[in-house]
Design a protein around this motif. Sequence first.
Motif, short mmCIF file in Angstrom:
data_model
loop_
_atom_site.label_atom_id
_atom_site.label_comp_id
_atom_site.label_asym_id
_atom_site.label_seq_id
_atom_site.Cartn_x
_atom_site.Cartn_y
_atom_site.Cartn_z
N HIS A 8 55.72 43.94 39.21
CA HIS A 8 54.67 43.40 38.04
C HIS A 8 54.66 44.32 36.72
O HIS A 8 54.10 45.35 36.74
N VAL A 10 53.63 44.91 32.44
CA VAL A 10 52.81 44.51 30.96
C VAL A 10 53.63 44.90 29.52
O VAL A 10 54.54 45.75 29.87
N ARG A 137 56.67 39.11 37.57
CA ARG A 137 55.62 38.27 36.49
C ARG A 137 55.38 39.61 35.76
O ARG A 137 54.87 40.87 36.39
N THR A 139 53.65 39.64 31.90
CA THR A 139 52.28 39.56 31.11
C THR A 139 53.08 39.86 29.83
O THR A 139 52.77 41.06 29.57
N GLU A 175 51.65 34.74 30.89
CA GLU A 175 52.70 35.35 31.93
C GLU A 175 53.99 34.27 32.16
O GLU A 175 53.36 32.92 33.01
#
Length: 182
Positions: A8, A10, A137, A139, A175
Amino acid sequence: MSFTFTIHMVSSVDGIIAKRDNSVSWFETSDQYDKGVTGEDPGEFLKKIDCYVMGSRTYEHALELSKSYGWAYGDTPTIVLSSRQLPIERANVGIYPGGLEQLVNERLRPNYKNVWMVGGAMLAKAFIRAGLADELRVTVLPIILGDGLLFFDQIGREKALHLKDVTAYKNGMVELWYEIKK
């Protein structure tokens, strides 16, 4: 037992995951997207994550941020990959100096179902190169930073992905959820 290792991250629209000064003010967005969703309750969502994995620099940054914002990972087991001696301030945090395959196959897979790697561009690339990550993932925040640490610079190989889902949020974040094809 089903096991999933998710990376994950960002990122800004231009693929930057950290400003040069490590500031996080760009994480706050005042954007408004009327067609977006609110998203599920963060507390409920985070309960689905059994274990976090991060690199040492991400850990050091998280420790620094915890002084102002609290420890972001709660009581969930957190493994920091490092061969350095780092301060351990929480009982649920441990240092792992070994290799990635050993970590995944001997420590994570037998004990957890849903593991999230939450930091370190170099570490993310290493897990992908080794074929150990199942999902990605990202974002994406509604900002162009123009300078900083890129998420994927020179990964060194092509890697096919399968789009599992896309979620646009009311705050303008998007996302992207991919399966990493093996």
